[in-house]
Design an enzyme around this catalytic site. Structure first.
Site, PDB file in Angstrom:
ATOM      1  N   ASN A   1       1.693   6.999   3.458  1.00 18.78           N
ATOM      2  CA  ASN A   1       2.237   5.905   4.264  1.00 18.78           C
ATOM      3  C   ASN A   1       3.759   5.906   4.359  1.00 18.78           C
ATOM      4  O   ASN A   1       4.343   4.973   4.913  1.00 18.78           O
ATOM      5  CB  ASN A   1       1.773   4.558   3.700  1.00 18.78           C
ATOM      6  CG  ASN A   1       0.300   4.319   3.947  1.00 18.78           C
ATOM      7  OD1 ASN A   1      -0.291   4.906   4.848  1.00 18.78           O
ATOM      8  ND2 ASN A   1      -0.305   3.465   3.139  1.00 18.78           N
TER       9      ASN A   1
ATOM     10  N   ASP B   1       1.345   1.379   8.032  1.00 20.75           N
ATOM     11  CA  ASP B   1       0.286   0.641   7.326  1.00 20.75           C
ATOM     12  C   ASP B   1       0.866  -0.452   6.429  1.00 20.75           C
ATOM     13  O   ASP B   1       0.638  -0.482   5.214  1.00 20.75           O
ATOM     14  CB  ASP B   1      -0.593   1.595   6.512  1.00 20.75           C
ATOM     15  CG  ASP B   1      -1.482   2.456   7.401  1.00 20.75           C
ATOM     16  OD1 ASP B   1      -1.561   2.169   8.611  1.00 20.75           O
ATOM     17  OD2 ASP B   1      -2.089   3.414   6.897  1.00 20.75           O
TER      18      ASP B   1
ATOM     19  N   ASP C   1       0.862  -1.186   0.000  1.00 19.87           N
ATOM     20  CA  ASP C   1       0.000   0.000   0.000  1.00 19.87           C
ATOM     21  C   ASP C   1       0.898   1.235   0.000  1.00 19.87           C
ATOM     22  O   ASP C   1       0.828   2.074   0.896  1.00 19.87           O
ATOM     23  CB  ASP C   1      -0.925  -0.003   1.217  1.00 19.87           C
ATOM     24  CG  ASP C   1      -1.995   1.084   1.137  1.00 19.87           C
ATOM     25  OD1 ASP C   1      -2.165   1.687   0.060  1.00 19.87           O
ATOM     26  OD2 ASP C   1      -2.658   1.334   2.166  1.00 19.87           O
TER      27      ASP C   1
END
Length: 231
Positions: free
Chosen positions: A157, A172, A152
């Site tokens: 992030n 994450d 992701d």
């Protein structure tokens, strides 16, 4: 007192206080995410430090630095650092990674998922679940260039040192694992051209791929962005 964090698209409830983040969820595999963060740090990849981890709960130390999604005086420096981080992550030995996110795993997960049809990318706005599934199966790549992927790799992030622009850590990481490198490249470039990250744009996405040493692959880009709709 815990302060709720509303930025981000995680399905978990996230809160923070005094340099600590807490994530709770009855659905997400937070133990798996904690294991992935620990594994990353053992490999020398900067990631959030796990302080507590059990089913339904993940507590991590705050990663120093600022998100790539925030305004930066030199966006090109951030794009280059993101690409360098991507290359370092993808260079980790696949055989040493215990987490599998290849299509043999993720496609069955996608077929069992209930995607949020109100939160699809613009090019798929209004699609039904049946249409998403049909397109996923019809465009599945015949081959996979397997590396260790974050899973992701959107700009919120990844955090960077405000002074040097170097990556200070990722968060994450619940979808980290062995997958085609385009799982990361497709999501990262989509994030760089997202209008919410207006300091970047198409030129930044092209710069990112060039520094990653990768030629554009429209078919895999489209497929892995489609796959992401299910998660």
């Amino acid at each position: 007192m815990w302060e709720r964090v509303t930025i981000g698209q995680s399905g978990a409830a996230v809160s923070r206080r005094a340099g600590v983040y807490r994530k709770t969820s009855d659905v997400e595999d937070l133990v798996g995410e904690g294991e992935r963060l620990v594994w990353l740090r053992v490999q020398g990849i900067p990631a959030a430090e796990v302080l507590e981890c059990e089913p339904g709960l993940l507590v991590t130390a705050e990663v120093p630095g600022r998100s790539a999604a925030e305004p930066w005086p030199d966006p090109d420096r951030i794009v280059d650092s993101l690409a360098d981080f991507t290359r370092a992550l993808h260079a980790l030995p696949v055989a040493d990674c215990p987490f599998d996110r290849s299509l043999a795993v993720t496609v069955p997960e996608a077929l069992a998922a209930d995607p949020d049809l109100d939160d699809l990318d613009d090019e798929r706005a209004g699609w039904t679940r049946d249409r998403l599934v049909a397109e996923l199966l019809a465009t599945r790549p015949a081959d996979e260039d397997l590396v260790v992927c974050h899973g992701d790799l959107s700009v919120p992030n990844v955090l960077f040192d405000p002074e040097t622009g170097d990556v200070t850590g990722v968060v994450d990481a619940g979808r980290l694992g062995v997958a085609d490198r385009w799982l990361d490249l497709a999501i990262a470039t989509r994030s760089l051209v997202d209008e919410r990250n207006s300091q970047y744009g198409p030129d930044a996405a092209a710069r990112y791929l060039e520094r990653c040493g990768t030629e554009p692959d429209p078919a895999k880009t489209a497929f892995y962005r489609l796959l992401d709709e299910f998660f």
